[in-house]
Design an enzyme around this catalytic site. Sequence first.
Site, PDB file in Angstrom:
ATOM      1  N   ASN A   1      -7.696  18.600 -43.901  1.00 38.55           N
ATOM      2  CA  ASN A   1      -8.602  18.442 -42.768  1.00 38.55           C
ATOM      3  C   ASN A   1      -8.170  18.653 -41.144  1.00 38.55           C
ATOM      4  OD1 ASN A   1     -10.998  17.836 -44.215  1.00 38.55           O
ATOM      5  ND2 ASN A   1     -10.732  15.889 -43.966  1.00 38.55           N
TER       6      ASN A   1
ATOM      7  N   ASN B   1       0.794  -1.336  -0.134  1.00 34.81           N
ATOM      8  CA  ASN B   1      -0.144   0.010  -0.115  1.00 34.81           C
ATOM      9  C   ASN B   1       1.053   1.093   0.256  1.00 34.81           C
ATOM     10  OD1 ASN B   1      -1.927  -2.019   0.438  1.00 34.81           O
ATOM     11  ND2 ASN B   1      -2.708  -1.117   2.150  1.00 34.81           N
TER      12      ASN B   1
ATOM     13  N   GLN C   1      -6.881   1.025  -6.627  1.00 32.41           N
ATOM     14  CA  GLN C   1      -5.150   0.516  -8.145  1.00 32.41           C
ATOM     15  C   GLN C   1      -6.102   0.666  -9.441  1.00 32.41           C
ATOM     16  OE1 GLN C   1      -4.631  -3.396  -8.146  1.00 32.41           O
ATOM     17  NE2 GLN C   1      -5.553  -4.519  -9.985  1.00 32.41           N
TER      18      GLN C   1
ATOM     19  N   THR D   1     -18.221  37.957 -30.429  1.00 33.91           N
ATOM     20  CA  THR D   1     -18.634  37.785 -29.154  1.00 33.91           C
ATOM     21  C   THR D   1     -21.099  36.625 -29.370  1.00 33.91           C
ATOM     22  OG1 THR D   1     -20.347  39.615 -29.396  1.00 33.91           O
ATOM     23  CG2 THR D   1     -18.237  39.516 -28.502  1.00 33.91           C
ATOM     24  N   HIS D   2     -20.979  35.672 -29.317  1.00 35.11           N
ATOM     25  CA  HIS D   2     -21.524  35.064 -29.827  1.00 35.11           C
ATOM     26  C   HIS D   2     -22.058  34.541 -31.080  1.00 35.11           C
ATOM     27  CE1 HIS D   2     -24.257  36.836 -26.391  1.00 35.11           C
ATOM     28  NE2 HIS D   2     -23.648  37.955 -26.946  1.00 35.11           N
TER      29      HIS D   2
ATOM     30  N   SER E   1      -9.153  13.087 -47.441  1.00 37.96           N
ATOM     31  CA  SER E   1     -10.350  12.647 -47.649  1.00 37.96           C
ATOM     32  C   SER E   1     -10.502  11.509 -48.824  1.00 37.96           C
ATOM     33  CB  SER E   1     -11.019  13.632 -47.794  1.00 37.96           C
ATOM     34  OG  SER E   1     -12.716  12.057 -48.398  1.00 37.96           O
TER      35      SER E   1
ATOM     36  N   TYR F   1      -7.051   1.496   3.179  1.00 42.94           N
ATOM     37  CA  TYR F   1      -6.264   1.038   2.036  1.00 42.94           C
ATOM     38  C   TYR F   1      -7.765   0.747   1.829  1.00 42.94           C
ATOM     39  CZ  TYR F   1      -4.863  -1.046  -2.110  1.00 42.94           C
ATOM     40  OH  TYR F   1      -5.384  -1.293  -3.853  1.00 42.94           O
TER      41      TYR F   1
END
Length: 429
Positions: A285, A109, A322, A154-155, A277, A317
């Site tokens: 891409n 441990n 784990q 913005t937006h 592609s 523990y």
Amino acid sequence: MKLWDKGTGPDAKTDRFTVGHDRELDLVLAVYDIRASRAHARMLGEIGLLTAAETRDLVRELDLLEREAEAGRFTIEPEFEDMHSKIEYLLTEKLGDAGKKIHTARSRNDQVLVALQLYLKAELEGLQGRVKALFDLLMDQAEAHKGVLLPGYTHLQIAMPSSFGLWFSAYAESLIDDMYMLQAACRVADQNPLGSAAGYGSSFPIDRDFTTRELGFSALKVNVVAAQMGRGKVERATATALSAVAATLGKLAMDVCLYMSQNFGFISFPDRLTTGSSIMPHKKNPDIFELIRGKCNLLQGVPGQLALLTTNLPSGYHRDLQLTKEVLLPAVESLKACLEMAMESLREAQVRGDILDDPKYDYLFSVDALNQLVNDGVPFRDAYRQMAASIADGSYKPLKSASHTHQGSLGNLCLDRIREKMEEALRAT
Ligand code: ARG
């Protein structure tokens, strides 16, 4: 070989389920378990639980094992449960009784606890280096393209003039916040838990300050129960820091994907950094940045996963712990890969210089034109209405000067101040 084998025990199915992915994951941690074992052996020698000869032999064998592990040659075969068992087996095979004594006053441990903390310290330091390198690159790009204007949104609607100088250095400065988080996580990990044994200490008079110095920890996690409770907590602190970096990188990646689209067309990359592609011959891409975005989004779920895993576990523990390795170790690797590819690509980013020549961006300057009226003595709200009317009747003419002079604006990026902030953050550690 099981360290706790008493002649009876779990069947193969139970073994498979309980060992899980430990044999692979422990390969990453083994070098740290070996170093901690060496510190533990030296300490046992100091307090007289090992003879000088036994200590010397163990240290020598552990030095050799460390080199093997560093070279990637440490292995864990199916007959071993984990790295701890394999290390003790190798020492016993080589040294006999001295090997059998290494586990005095410790438990797996605290072995896994100390190994994880040493590993996380090293990785968090490495990540700080990578973040600093990306910061430097972004700052160089900001400097190189500081005069190139870019629409600010913005937006996602055209809003105000921005620039590549502002954009690149925004992400650079944002990385300073993430650097603070990495440093904080590193500080949490930088406390020696070794000596908590199974979680409650030992009846042997072990010297925990000795192993703290030996392992280069800045502090001792004093209380043995607190040390054991660090399991899960250190992982969560680290995951939070990783997720902070990921949030910055993911947002940057999203901007890049958008800016690479033909509908924006602000930024491009050489062919070697784009993908094609199978059907559309014209494609270039942004897969690198899409994968960075996706991976960084997943990384931001890691603190949540670890919180779910560890929430409501009582002190002491539990085998649940784990599983922190399964979540965290791949996350560390994933973030490193994202940072590396971001560096690789952004270094070669090509920016378009004439973006704002397109008349659709004329409205970016409406506020600057309005402010000019205010400078001429018109009250702000009246100037706003006047400007709105000229936009509505088509008489608005943009003043494309974009003269912003205050600190942190596109005309006064204060790159030196941002660099100084990063330097200060690094000096603090
Ligand atoms: N593989 C375990 C872990 O990562 C090591 C400790 C096992 N301890 C135990 N009591 N079964 O947590």
